[in-house]
Design an enzyme around this catalytic site. Structure first.
Site, PDB file in Angstrom:
ATOM      1  CG  ASN A 215      -1.862  -1.189   1.232  1.00 52.72           C
ATOM      2  OD1 ASN A 215      -1.763  -2.067   2.080  1.00 52.72           O
ATOM      3  ND2 ASN A 215      -2.754  -1.243   0.261  1.00 52.72           N
ATOM      4  CG  ASP A 270      -2.037   3.374   8.208  1.00 52.45           C
ATOM      5  OD1 ASP A 270      -1.672   4.354   8.900  1.00 52.45           O
ATOM      6  OD2 ASP A 270      -2.018   3.390   6.963  1.00 52.45           O
ATOM      7  CG  LEU A 306      -9.018   1.113   0.490  1.00 50.96           C
ATOM      8  CD1 LEU A 306      -7.933   0.135   0.923  1.00 50.96           C
ATOM      9  CD2 LEU A 306     -10.350   0.754   1.124  1.00 50.96           C
TER      10      LEU A 306
HETATM   11 ZN   LIG Z   1       0.876   5.348   4.914  1.00 50.43          ZN
END
Ligand SMILES: [Zn+2]
Length: 385
Positions: A215, A270, A306
Site C-alpha cells: 500500500n 494504520d 480507500l
Molecule cells: Zn501510509
C-alpha cells in the site's frame, strides 16, 4: 517492589493452563499446569503492540489541535481493546505542525508514566515521500518535501522518534538515510515510487523496514522487477502489514507473510480517528467525505478509493488467523513478539510472556482458536478493563 498478582489462561495453540505472575514493574513468574478442559480457559497473550496509529475513536494525532490530553486518552482507549503499546504516527505536514504533535506527545509521556510506558516511540511517516498520486496515498502533496536529515535531527530534540518512513527515490537518499540512522532512528521505506536499485541502495545505507508493504505505491507497476518484489526478497527488511481485509487481498497477505514470517513481518492497524466510530459518513480535515462500512472498510464517498484504515490491530490478528494458512499463535506473534523486538532497545522484553518482561497482559474470549473480545487487560501491572 509491589505485591505480585496473577492472570491465568491458555496460550494460542496451547493445551495447558498458564498463570503469569506480575508486579507493577515486570512479569515475575510463569507457571504451566495441565488442565482437563483447556478450551474453557480464556486465551492469554502479551498486550498487543501497534507501531502505526494515526488516531482512534474520534481522537486524531494529526489534527492541528492535538494535545497531550488527546494522546493520553488515545492511549487509554487503545489499552481497553488490548493494544497496550503503540507508536503515535505523525504524517506529512509542515515542520511547525510536526513539531507541535511531537511536543504534545512528549508532554503526555512526561506527565503520565502509563503513557510513557505505552508509547515507546513515535513514528513519523513522511513528509519525505513520493508526491505522485497513488504513491503518496492521502498525504498532502503541498507539504511533501525532499529528504532532509537536518529536519529529522530537529524533530529528535522534541521526543523519542523511533522510526521515519521515507521514499528513497533521489540520488542523495542513501546519505540522508545513513545520517538518520546515526541519530539512533530507524528508517522505513514507504509511499514510494523508487526503483528496485534505489531501494537496494537505501537498504545498503541502513533502511531496515518497509511501511505497509503493498500500500502507498502506484496502482500500476511493471510486473517485475518492481519495488514490492525487491522489498519482499530482501531479508534485511522487516515489513509492516495492514491486515484489515481491505488493504491487501487475502492471497497477497498470504504470500507476503510466507516471505517474511516469522520474524520479518509485523501487523499494524494504520488506524485513523474514524476507527472505532459507528458506520456512516464522516467529514475529514484532509480528504473530504468518507464512508465507514460495517465491515470496517473506509473509502471516499462515491469512489473505490480507500481513505485509510478503520480496523484495529485485533481485527488484523483475526484476519490473519482466519483468512490465511497461518495460525492464531503466528498471528499473535505478528502483533506482539515481532513489534516488541523492534522497540526492545526502548522497552526490553515487550511483547513476550517472559520473566522480566513488562507486565502488559490480555485475556481474550476464545472460541477454539478464534480470538473474541478482550475480557481483561493489564497494562504496566494495572487492570485497565
Ligand atoms: Zn501510509
Amino acid at each position: 517492589m509491589t505485591h505480585a498478582r496473577s492472570v491465568s489462561g491458555r496460550l494460542p495453540g496451547g493445551e495447558a493452563a498458564v498463570t503469569v505472575h506480575y508486579t507493577d514493574e515486570a512479569i515475575v513468574a510463569v507457571d504451566t499446569a495441565p488442565t482437563e478442559s483447556p478450551e474453557s480457559l480464556p486465551l492469554l497473550t502479551a498486550g498487543l503492540i501497534d507501531l502505526q496509529v494515526n488516531g482512534y475513536a474520534g481522537l486524531d494525532i494529526n489534527s492541528a489541535y492535538v494535545s497531550a490530553e488527546t494522546v493520553a486518552e488515545l492511549s487509554d482507549r487503545l489499552a481497553r481493546i488490548g493494544v497496550t503499546s503503540w507508536a503515535p504516527t505523525v504524517i506529512t505536514a509542515d515542520e511547525a505542525r510536526i513539531l507541535h504533535a511531537l511536543h504534545q506527545i512528549d508532554l503526555a509521556r512526561s506527565t503520565d508514566p502509563l503513557v510513557r510506558a505505552a508509547v515507546p516511540m513515535v513514528h513519523v511517516e513522511g513528509p519525505f515521500i513520493s508526491d505522485r498520486d497513488g504513491a503518496r496515498g492521502v498525504h498532502d502533496p503541498a507539504s511533501i518535501r525532499p529528504l532532509d536529515a537536518d529536519e529529522v535531527e530537529r524533530w529528535a530534540a522534541h521526543g523519542p522518534i523511533g522510526l521515519v518512513t521515507v521514499s528513497p527515490h533521489t540520488d542523495d537518499a542513501p546519505d540522508h538515510i545513513a545520517r538518520i540512522r546515526a541519530l539512533g532512528i530507524e528508517v522505513a521505506i514507504g509511499h514510494t515510487h523508487a526503483s528496485p536499485e534505489q531501494i537496494r541502495r537505501a537498504v545498503d545505507a541502513g533502511a531496515r523496514y518497509s511501511t505497509h508493504l503493498g500500500n502507498g505505491i502506484p496502482p500500476m507497476l511493471p510486473r517485475h522487477p518492481n519495488p514490492i518484489w525487491t522489498q519482499l526478497a530482501d531479508d534485511r527488511l522487516t515489513t509492516g502489514i495492514i491486515a484489515d481485509g481491505h488493504h491487501l487481498p487475502a492471497e497477497v497477505l498470504e504470500v507476503m507473510l510466507r516471505a517474511k514470517t516469522p520474524a520479518r513481518a509485523f501487523l499494524v492497524s494504520d488506524l485513523t480517528a474514524i476507527g472505532g466510530l459507528a458506520p456512516g459518513r464522516y467529514e475529514t480535515p484532509v480528504g473530504g467525505q468518507v464512508e465507514l462500512e460495517e465491515s470496517g472498510r473506509l473509502s471516499y464517498v462515491g469512489t473505490e478509493m480507500l481513505a485509510g484504515a478503520a480496523s484495529t490491530l485485533v481485527d488484523g490478528v483475526r484476519t490473519v488467523a482466519t483468512g490465511t494458512t497461518f495460525s492464531l499463535a503466528d498471528a499473535v506473534g505478528l502483533a506482539t513478539t515481532v513489534p516488541g523486538s523492534i522497540v526492545a532497545g526502548r522497552r526490553p522484553g515487550l511483547g513476550r510472556l517472559s520473566i522480566g518482561s513488562p507486565p502488559d497482559l490480555v485475556l481474550w474470549e476464545a472460541d477454539g482458536d478464534n480470538l473474541g473480545e478482550s475480557v481483561t487487560v493489564v497494562q504496566s501491572g494495572r487492570m485497565v478493563s
